[in-house]
Write a protein that holds these residues in place. Structure first.
Motif, PDB file in Angstrom:
ATOM      1  N   ALA A 139      10.429 -65.048  30.893  1.00  0.00           N
ATOM      2  CA  ALA A 139       9.386 -64.672  30.433  1.00  0.00           C
ATOM      3  C   ALA A 139       8.340 -65.838  30.384  1.00  0.00           C
ATOM      4  O   ALA A 139       7.164 -65.916  30.753  1.00  0.00           O
ATOM      5  N   ASP A 140       8.699 -67.135  29.948  1.00  0.00           N
ATOM      6  CA  ASP A 140       7.832 -68.267  30.280  1.00  0.00           C
ATOM      7  C   ASP A 140       7.953 -69.152  31.430  1.00  0.00           C
ATOM      8  O   ASP A 140       7.188 -70.071  31.404  1.00  0.00           O
ATOM      9  N   GLY A 141       8.931 -68.784  32.284  1.00  0.00           N
ATOM     10  CA  GLY A 141       8.800 -69.416  33.385  1.00  0.00           C
ATOM     11  C   GLY A 141       9.281 -70.972  33.455  1.00  0.00           C
ATOM     12  O   GLY A 141       9.108 -71.651  34.314  1.00  0.00           O
ATOM     13  N   ASP A 142      10.156 -71.135  32.397  1.00  0.00           N
ATOM     14  CA  ASP A 142      10.595 -72.419  32.177  1.00  0.00           C
ATOM     15  C   ASP A 142      12.055 -72.918  32.994  1.00  0.00           C
ATOM     16  O   ASP A 142      12.653 -73.736  32.882  1.00  0.00           O
ATOM     17  N   GLY A 143      12.628 -71.697  33.477  1.00  0.00           N
ATOM     18  CA  GLY A 143      13.840 -71.995  34.160  1.00  0.00           C
ATOM     19  C   GLY A 143      15.156 -71.598  33.225  1.00  0.00           C
ATOM     20  O   GLY A 143      16.176 -71.661  33.858  1.00  0.00           O
ATOM     21  N   THR A 144      14.938 -71.446  32.124  1.00  0.00           N
ATOM     22  CA  THR A 144      15.894 -70.959  31.379  1.00  0.00           C
ATOM     23  C   THR A 144      15.330 -69.869  30.446  1.00  0.00           C
ATOM     24  O   THR A 144      14.498 -69.239  30.346  1.00  0.00           O
ATOM     25  N   LEU A 145      16.526 -69.083  29.957  1.00  0.00           N
ATOM     26  CA  LEU A 145      16.434 -68.050  29.077  1.00  0.00           C
ATOM     27  C   LEU A 145      17.030 -68.338  27.591  1.00  0.00           C
ATOM     28  O   LEU A 145      18.296 -68.740  27.457  1.00  0.00           O
ATOM     29  N   SER A 146      16.468 -68.129  26.468  1.00  0.00           N
ATOM     30  CA  SER A 146      16.750 -68.250  25.153  1.00  0.00           C
ATOM     31  C   SER A 146      17.784 -66.624  25.065  1.00  0.00           C
ATOM     32  O   SER A 146      17.258 -65.807  25.693  1.00  0.00           O
TER      33      SER A 146
END
Length: 179
Positions: free
Chosen positions: A150-157
């Motif tokens: 969702a935030d495009g940071d390359g990771t998923l919380s």
């Protein structure tokens, strides 16, 4: 509370039922949920008895118990397809208020297993390992990751994963998360 669910949600929940009915007997039982957790753990190279796998298993068991409660069956009972569609439909259609408390322990467990570097989030490769455990190919997994980051940071919380799974079941996200 009986709630009608839309066709997309019904189709996805029906597919979920089939996936979780590990022994193919037409009923969901606690053992089906523990088998799913064990399969996911093994996909990450973890023993089903490891602390990380135990956390995931406990999340799946808690989810089963909530679905059983909503279906009017004992926590160690079995849920048929109609009961599952009704109970899970209530959870899904209730949005974040009902879905998140039920699925959050599973999302946290998946992130805990997948997170190989201990940073509390999963990257595309770690996410792909989970989806491969569900039976999806590498390319499908990578495309799904791009769509739900969702935030495009390359990771998923765990919260991003939770939101993606909820949106998928509501038909608001069209990426394959069932395998």
């Amino acid at each position: 509370m009986t709630m009608a669910i839309d066709n997309v949600a019904q189709e996805r929940l029906s597919k979920r039922f089939d996936k979780w009915d590990a022994d193919g007997n037409g009923l969901l039982e606690p053992s089906d949920f523990t088998a799913e957790a064990a399969n996911i753990a093994r996909a990450f190279g973890e023993s089903p008895e490891s602390p990380k796998a135990t956390a995931l298993r406990d999340g799946f068991v808690a989810m089963f118990e909530e679905l059983a409660r909503r279906a009017g069956v004992a926590p160690q009972g079995s849920i048929d397809r109609a009961q599952f569609l009704q109970a899970a439909g209530e959870v899904v259609q209730g949005g974040a208020a009902t879905f998140d408390p039920v699925f959050s322990p599973v999302a946290k467990g998946i992130v805990g297993l997948a997170d190989r570097n201990g940073d509390g989030v999963i990257d595309g490769t770690e996410f792909a390992t989970w989806l491969k455990a569900l039976g999806l190919g590498e390319a499908q997994a990578r495309e799904a990751f791009k769509q739900i980051d969702a935030d495009g940071d390359g990771t998923l919380s765990d919260q991003e994963l939770l939101a993606a799974v909820r949106k998928f079941h509501l038909g608001e996200l069209d990426v394959e998360l069932l395998g």
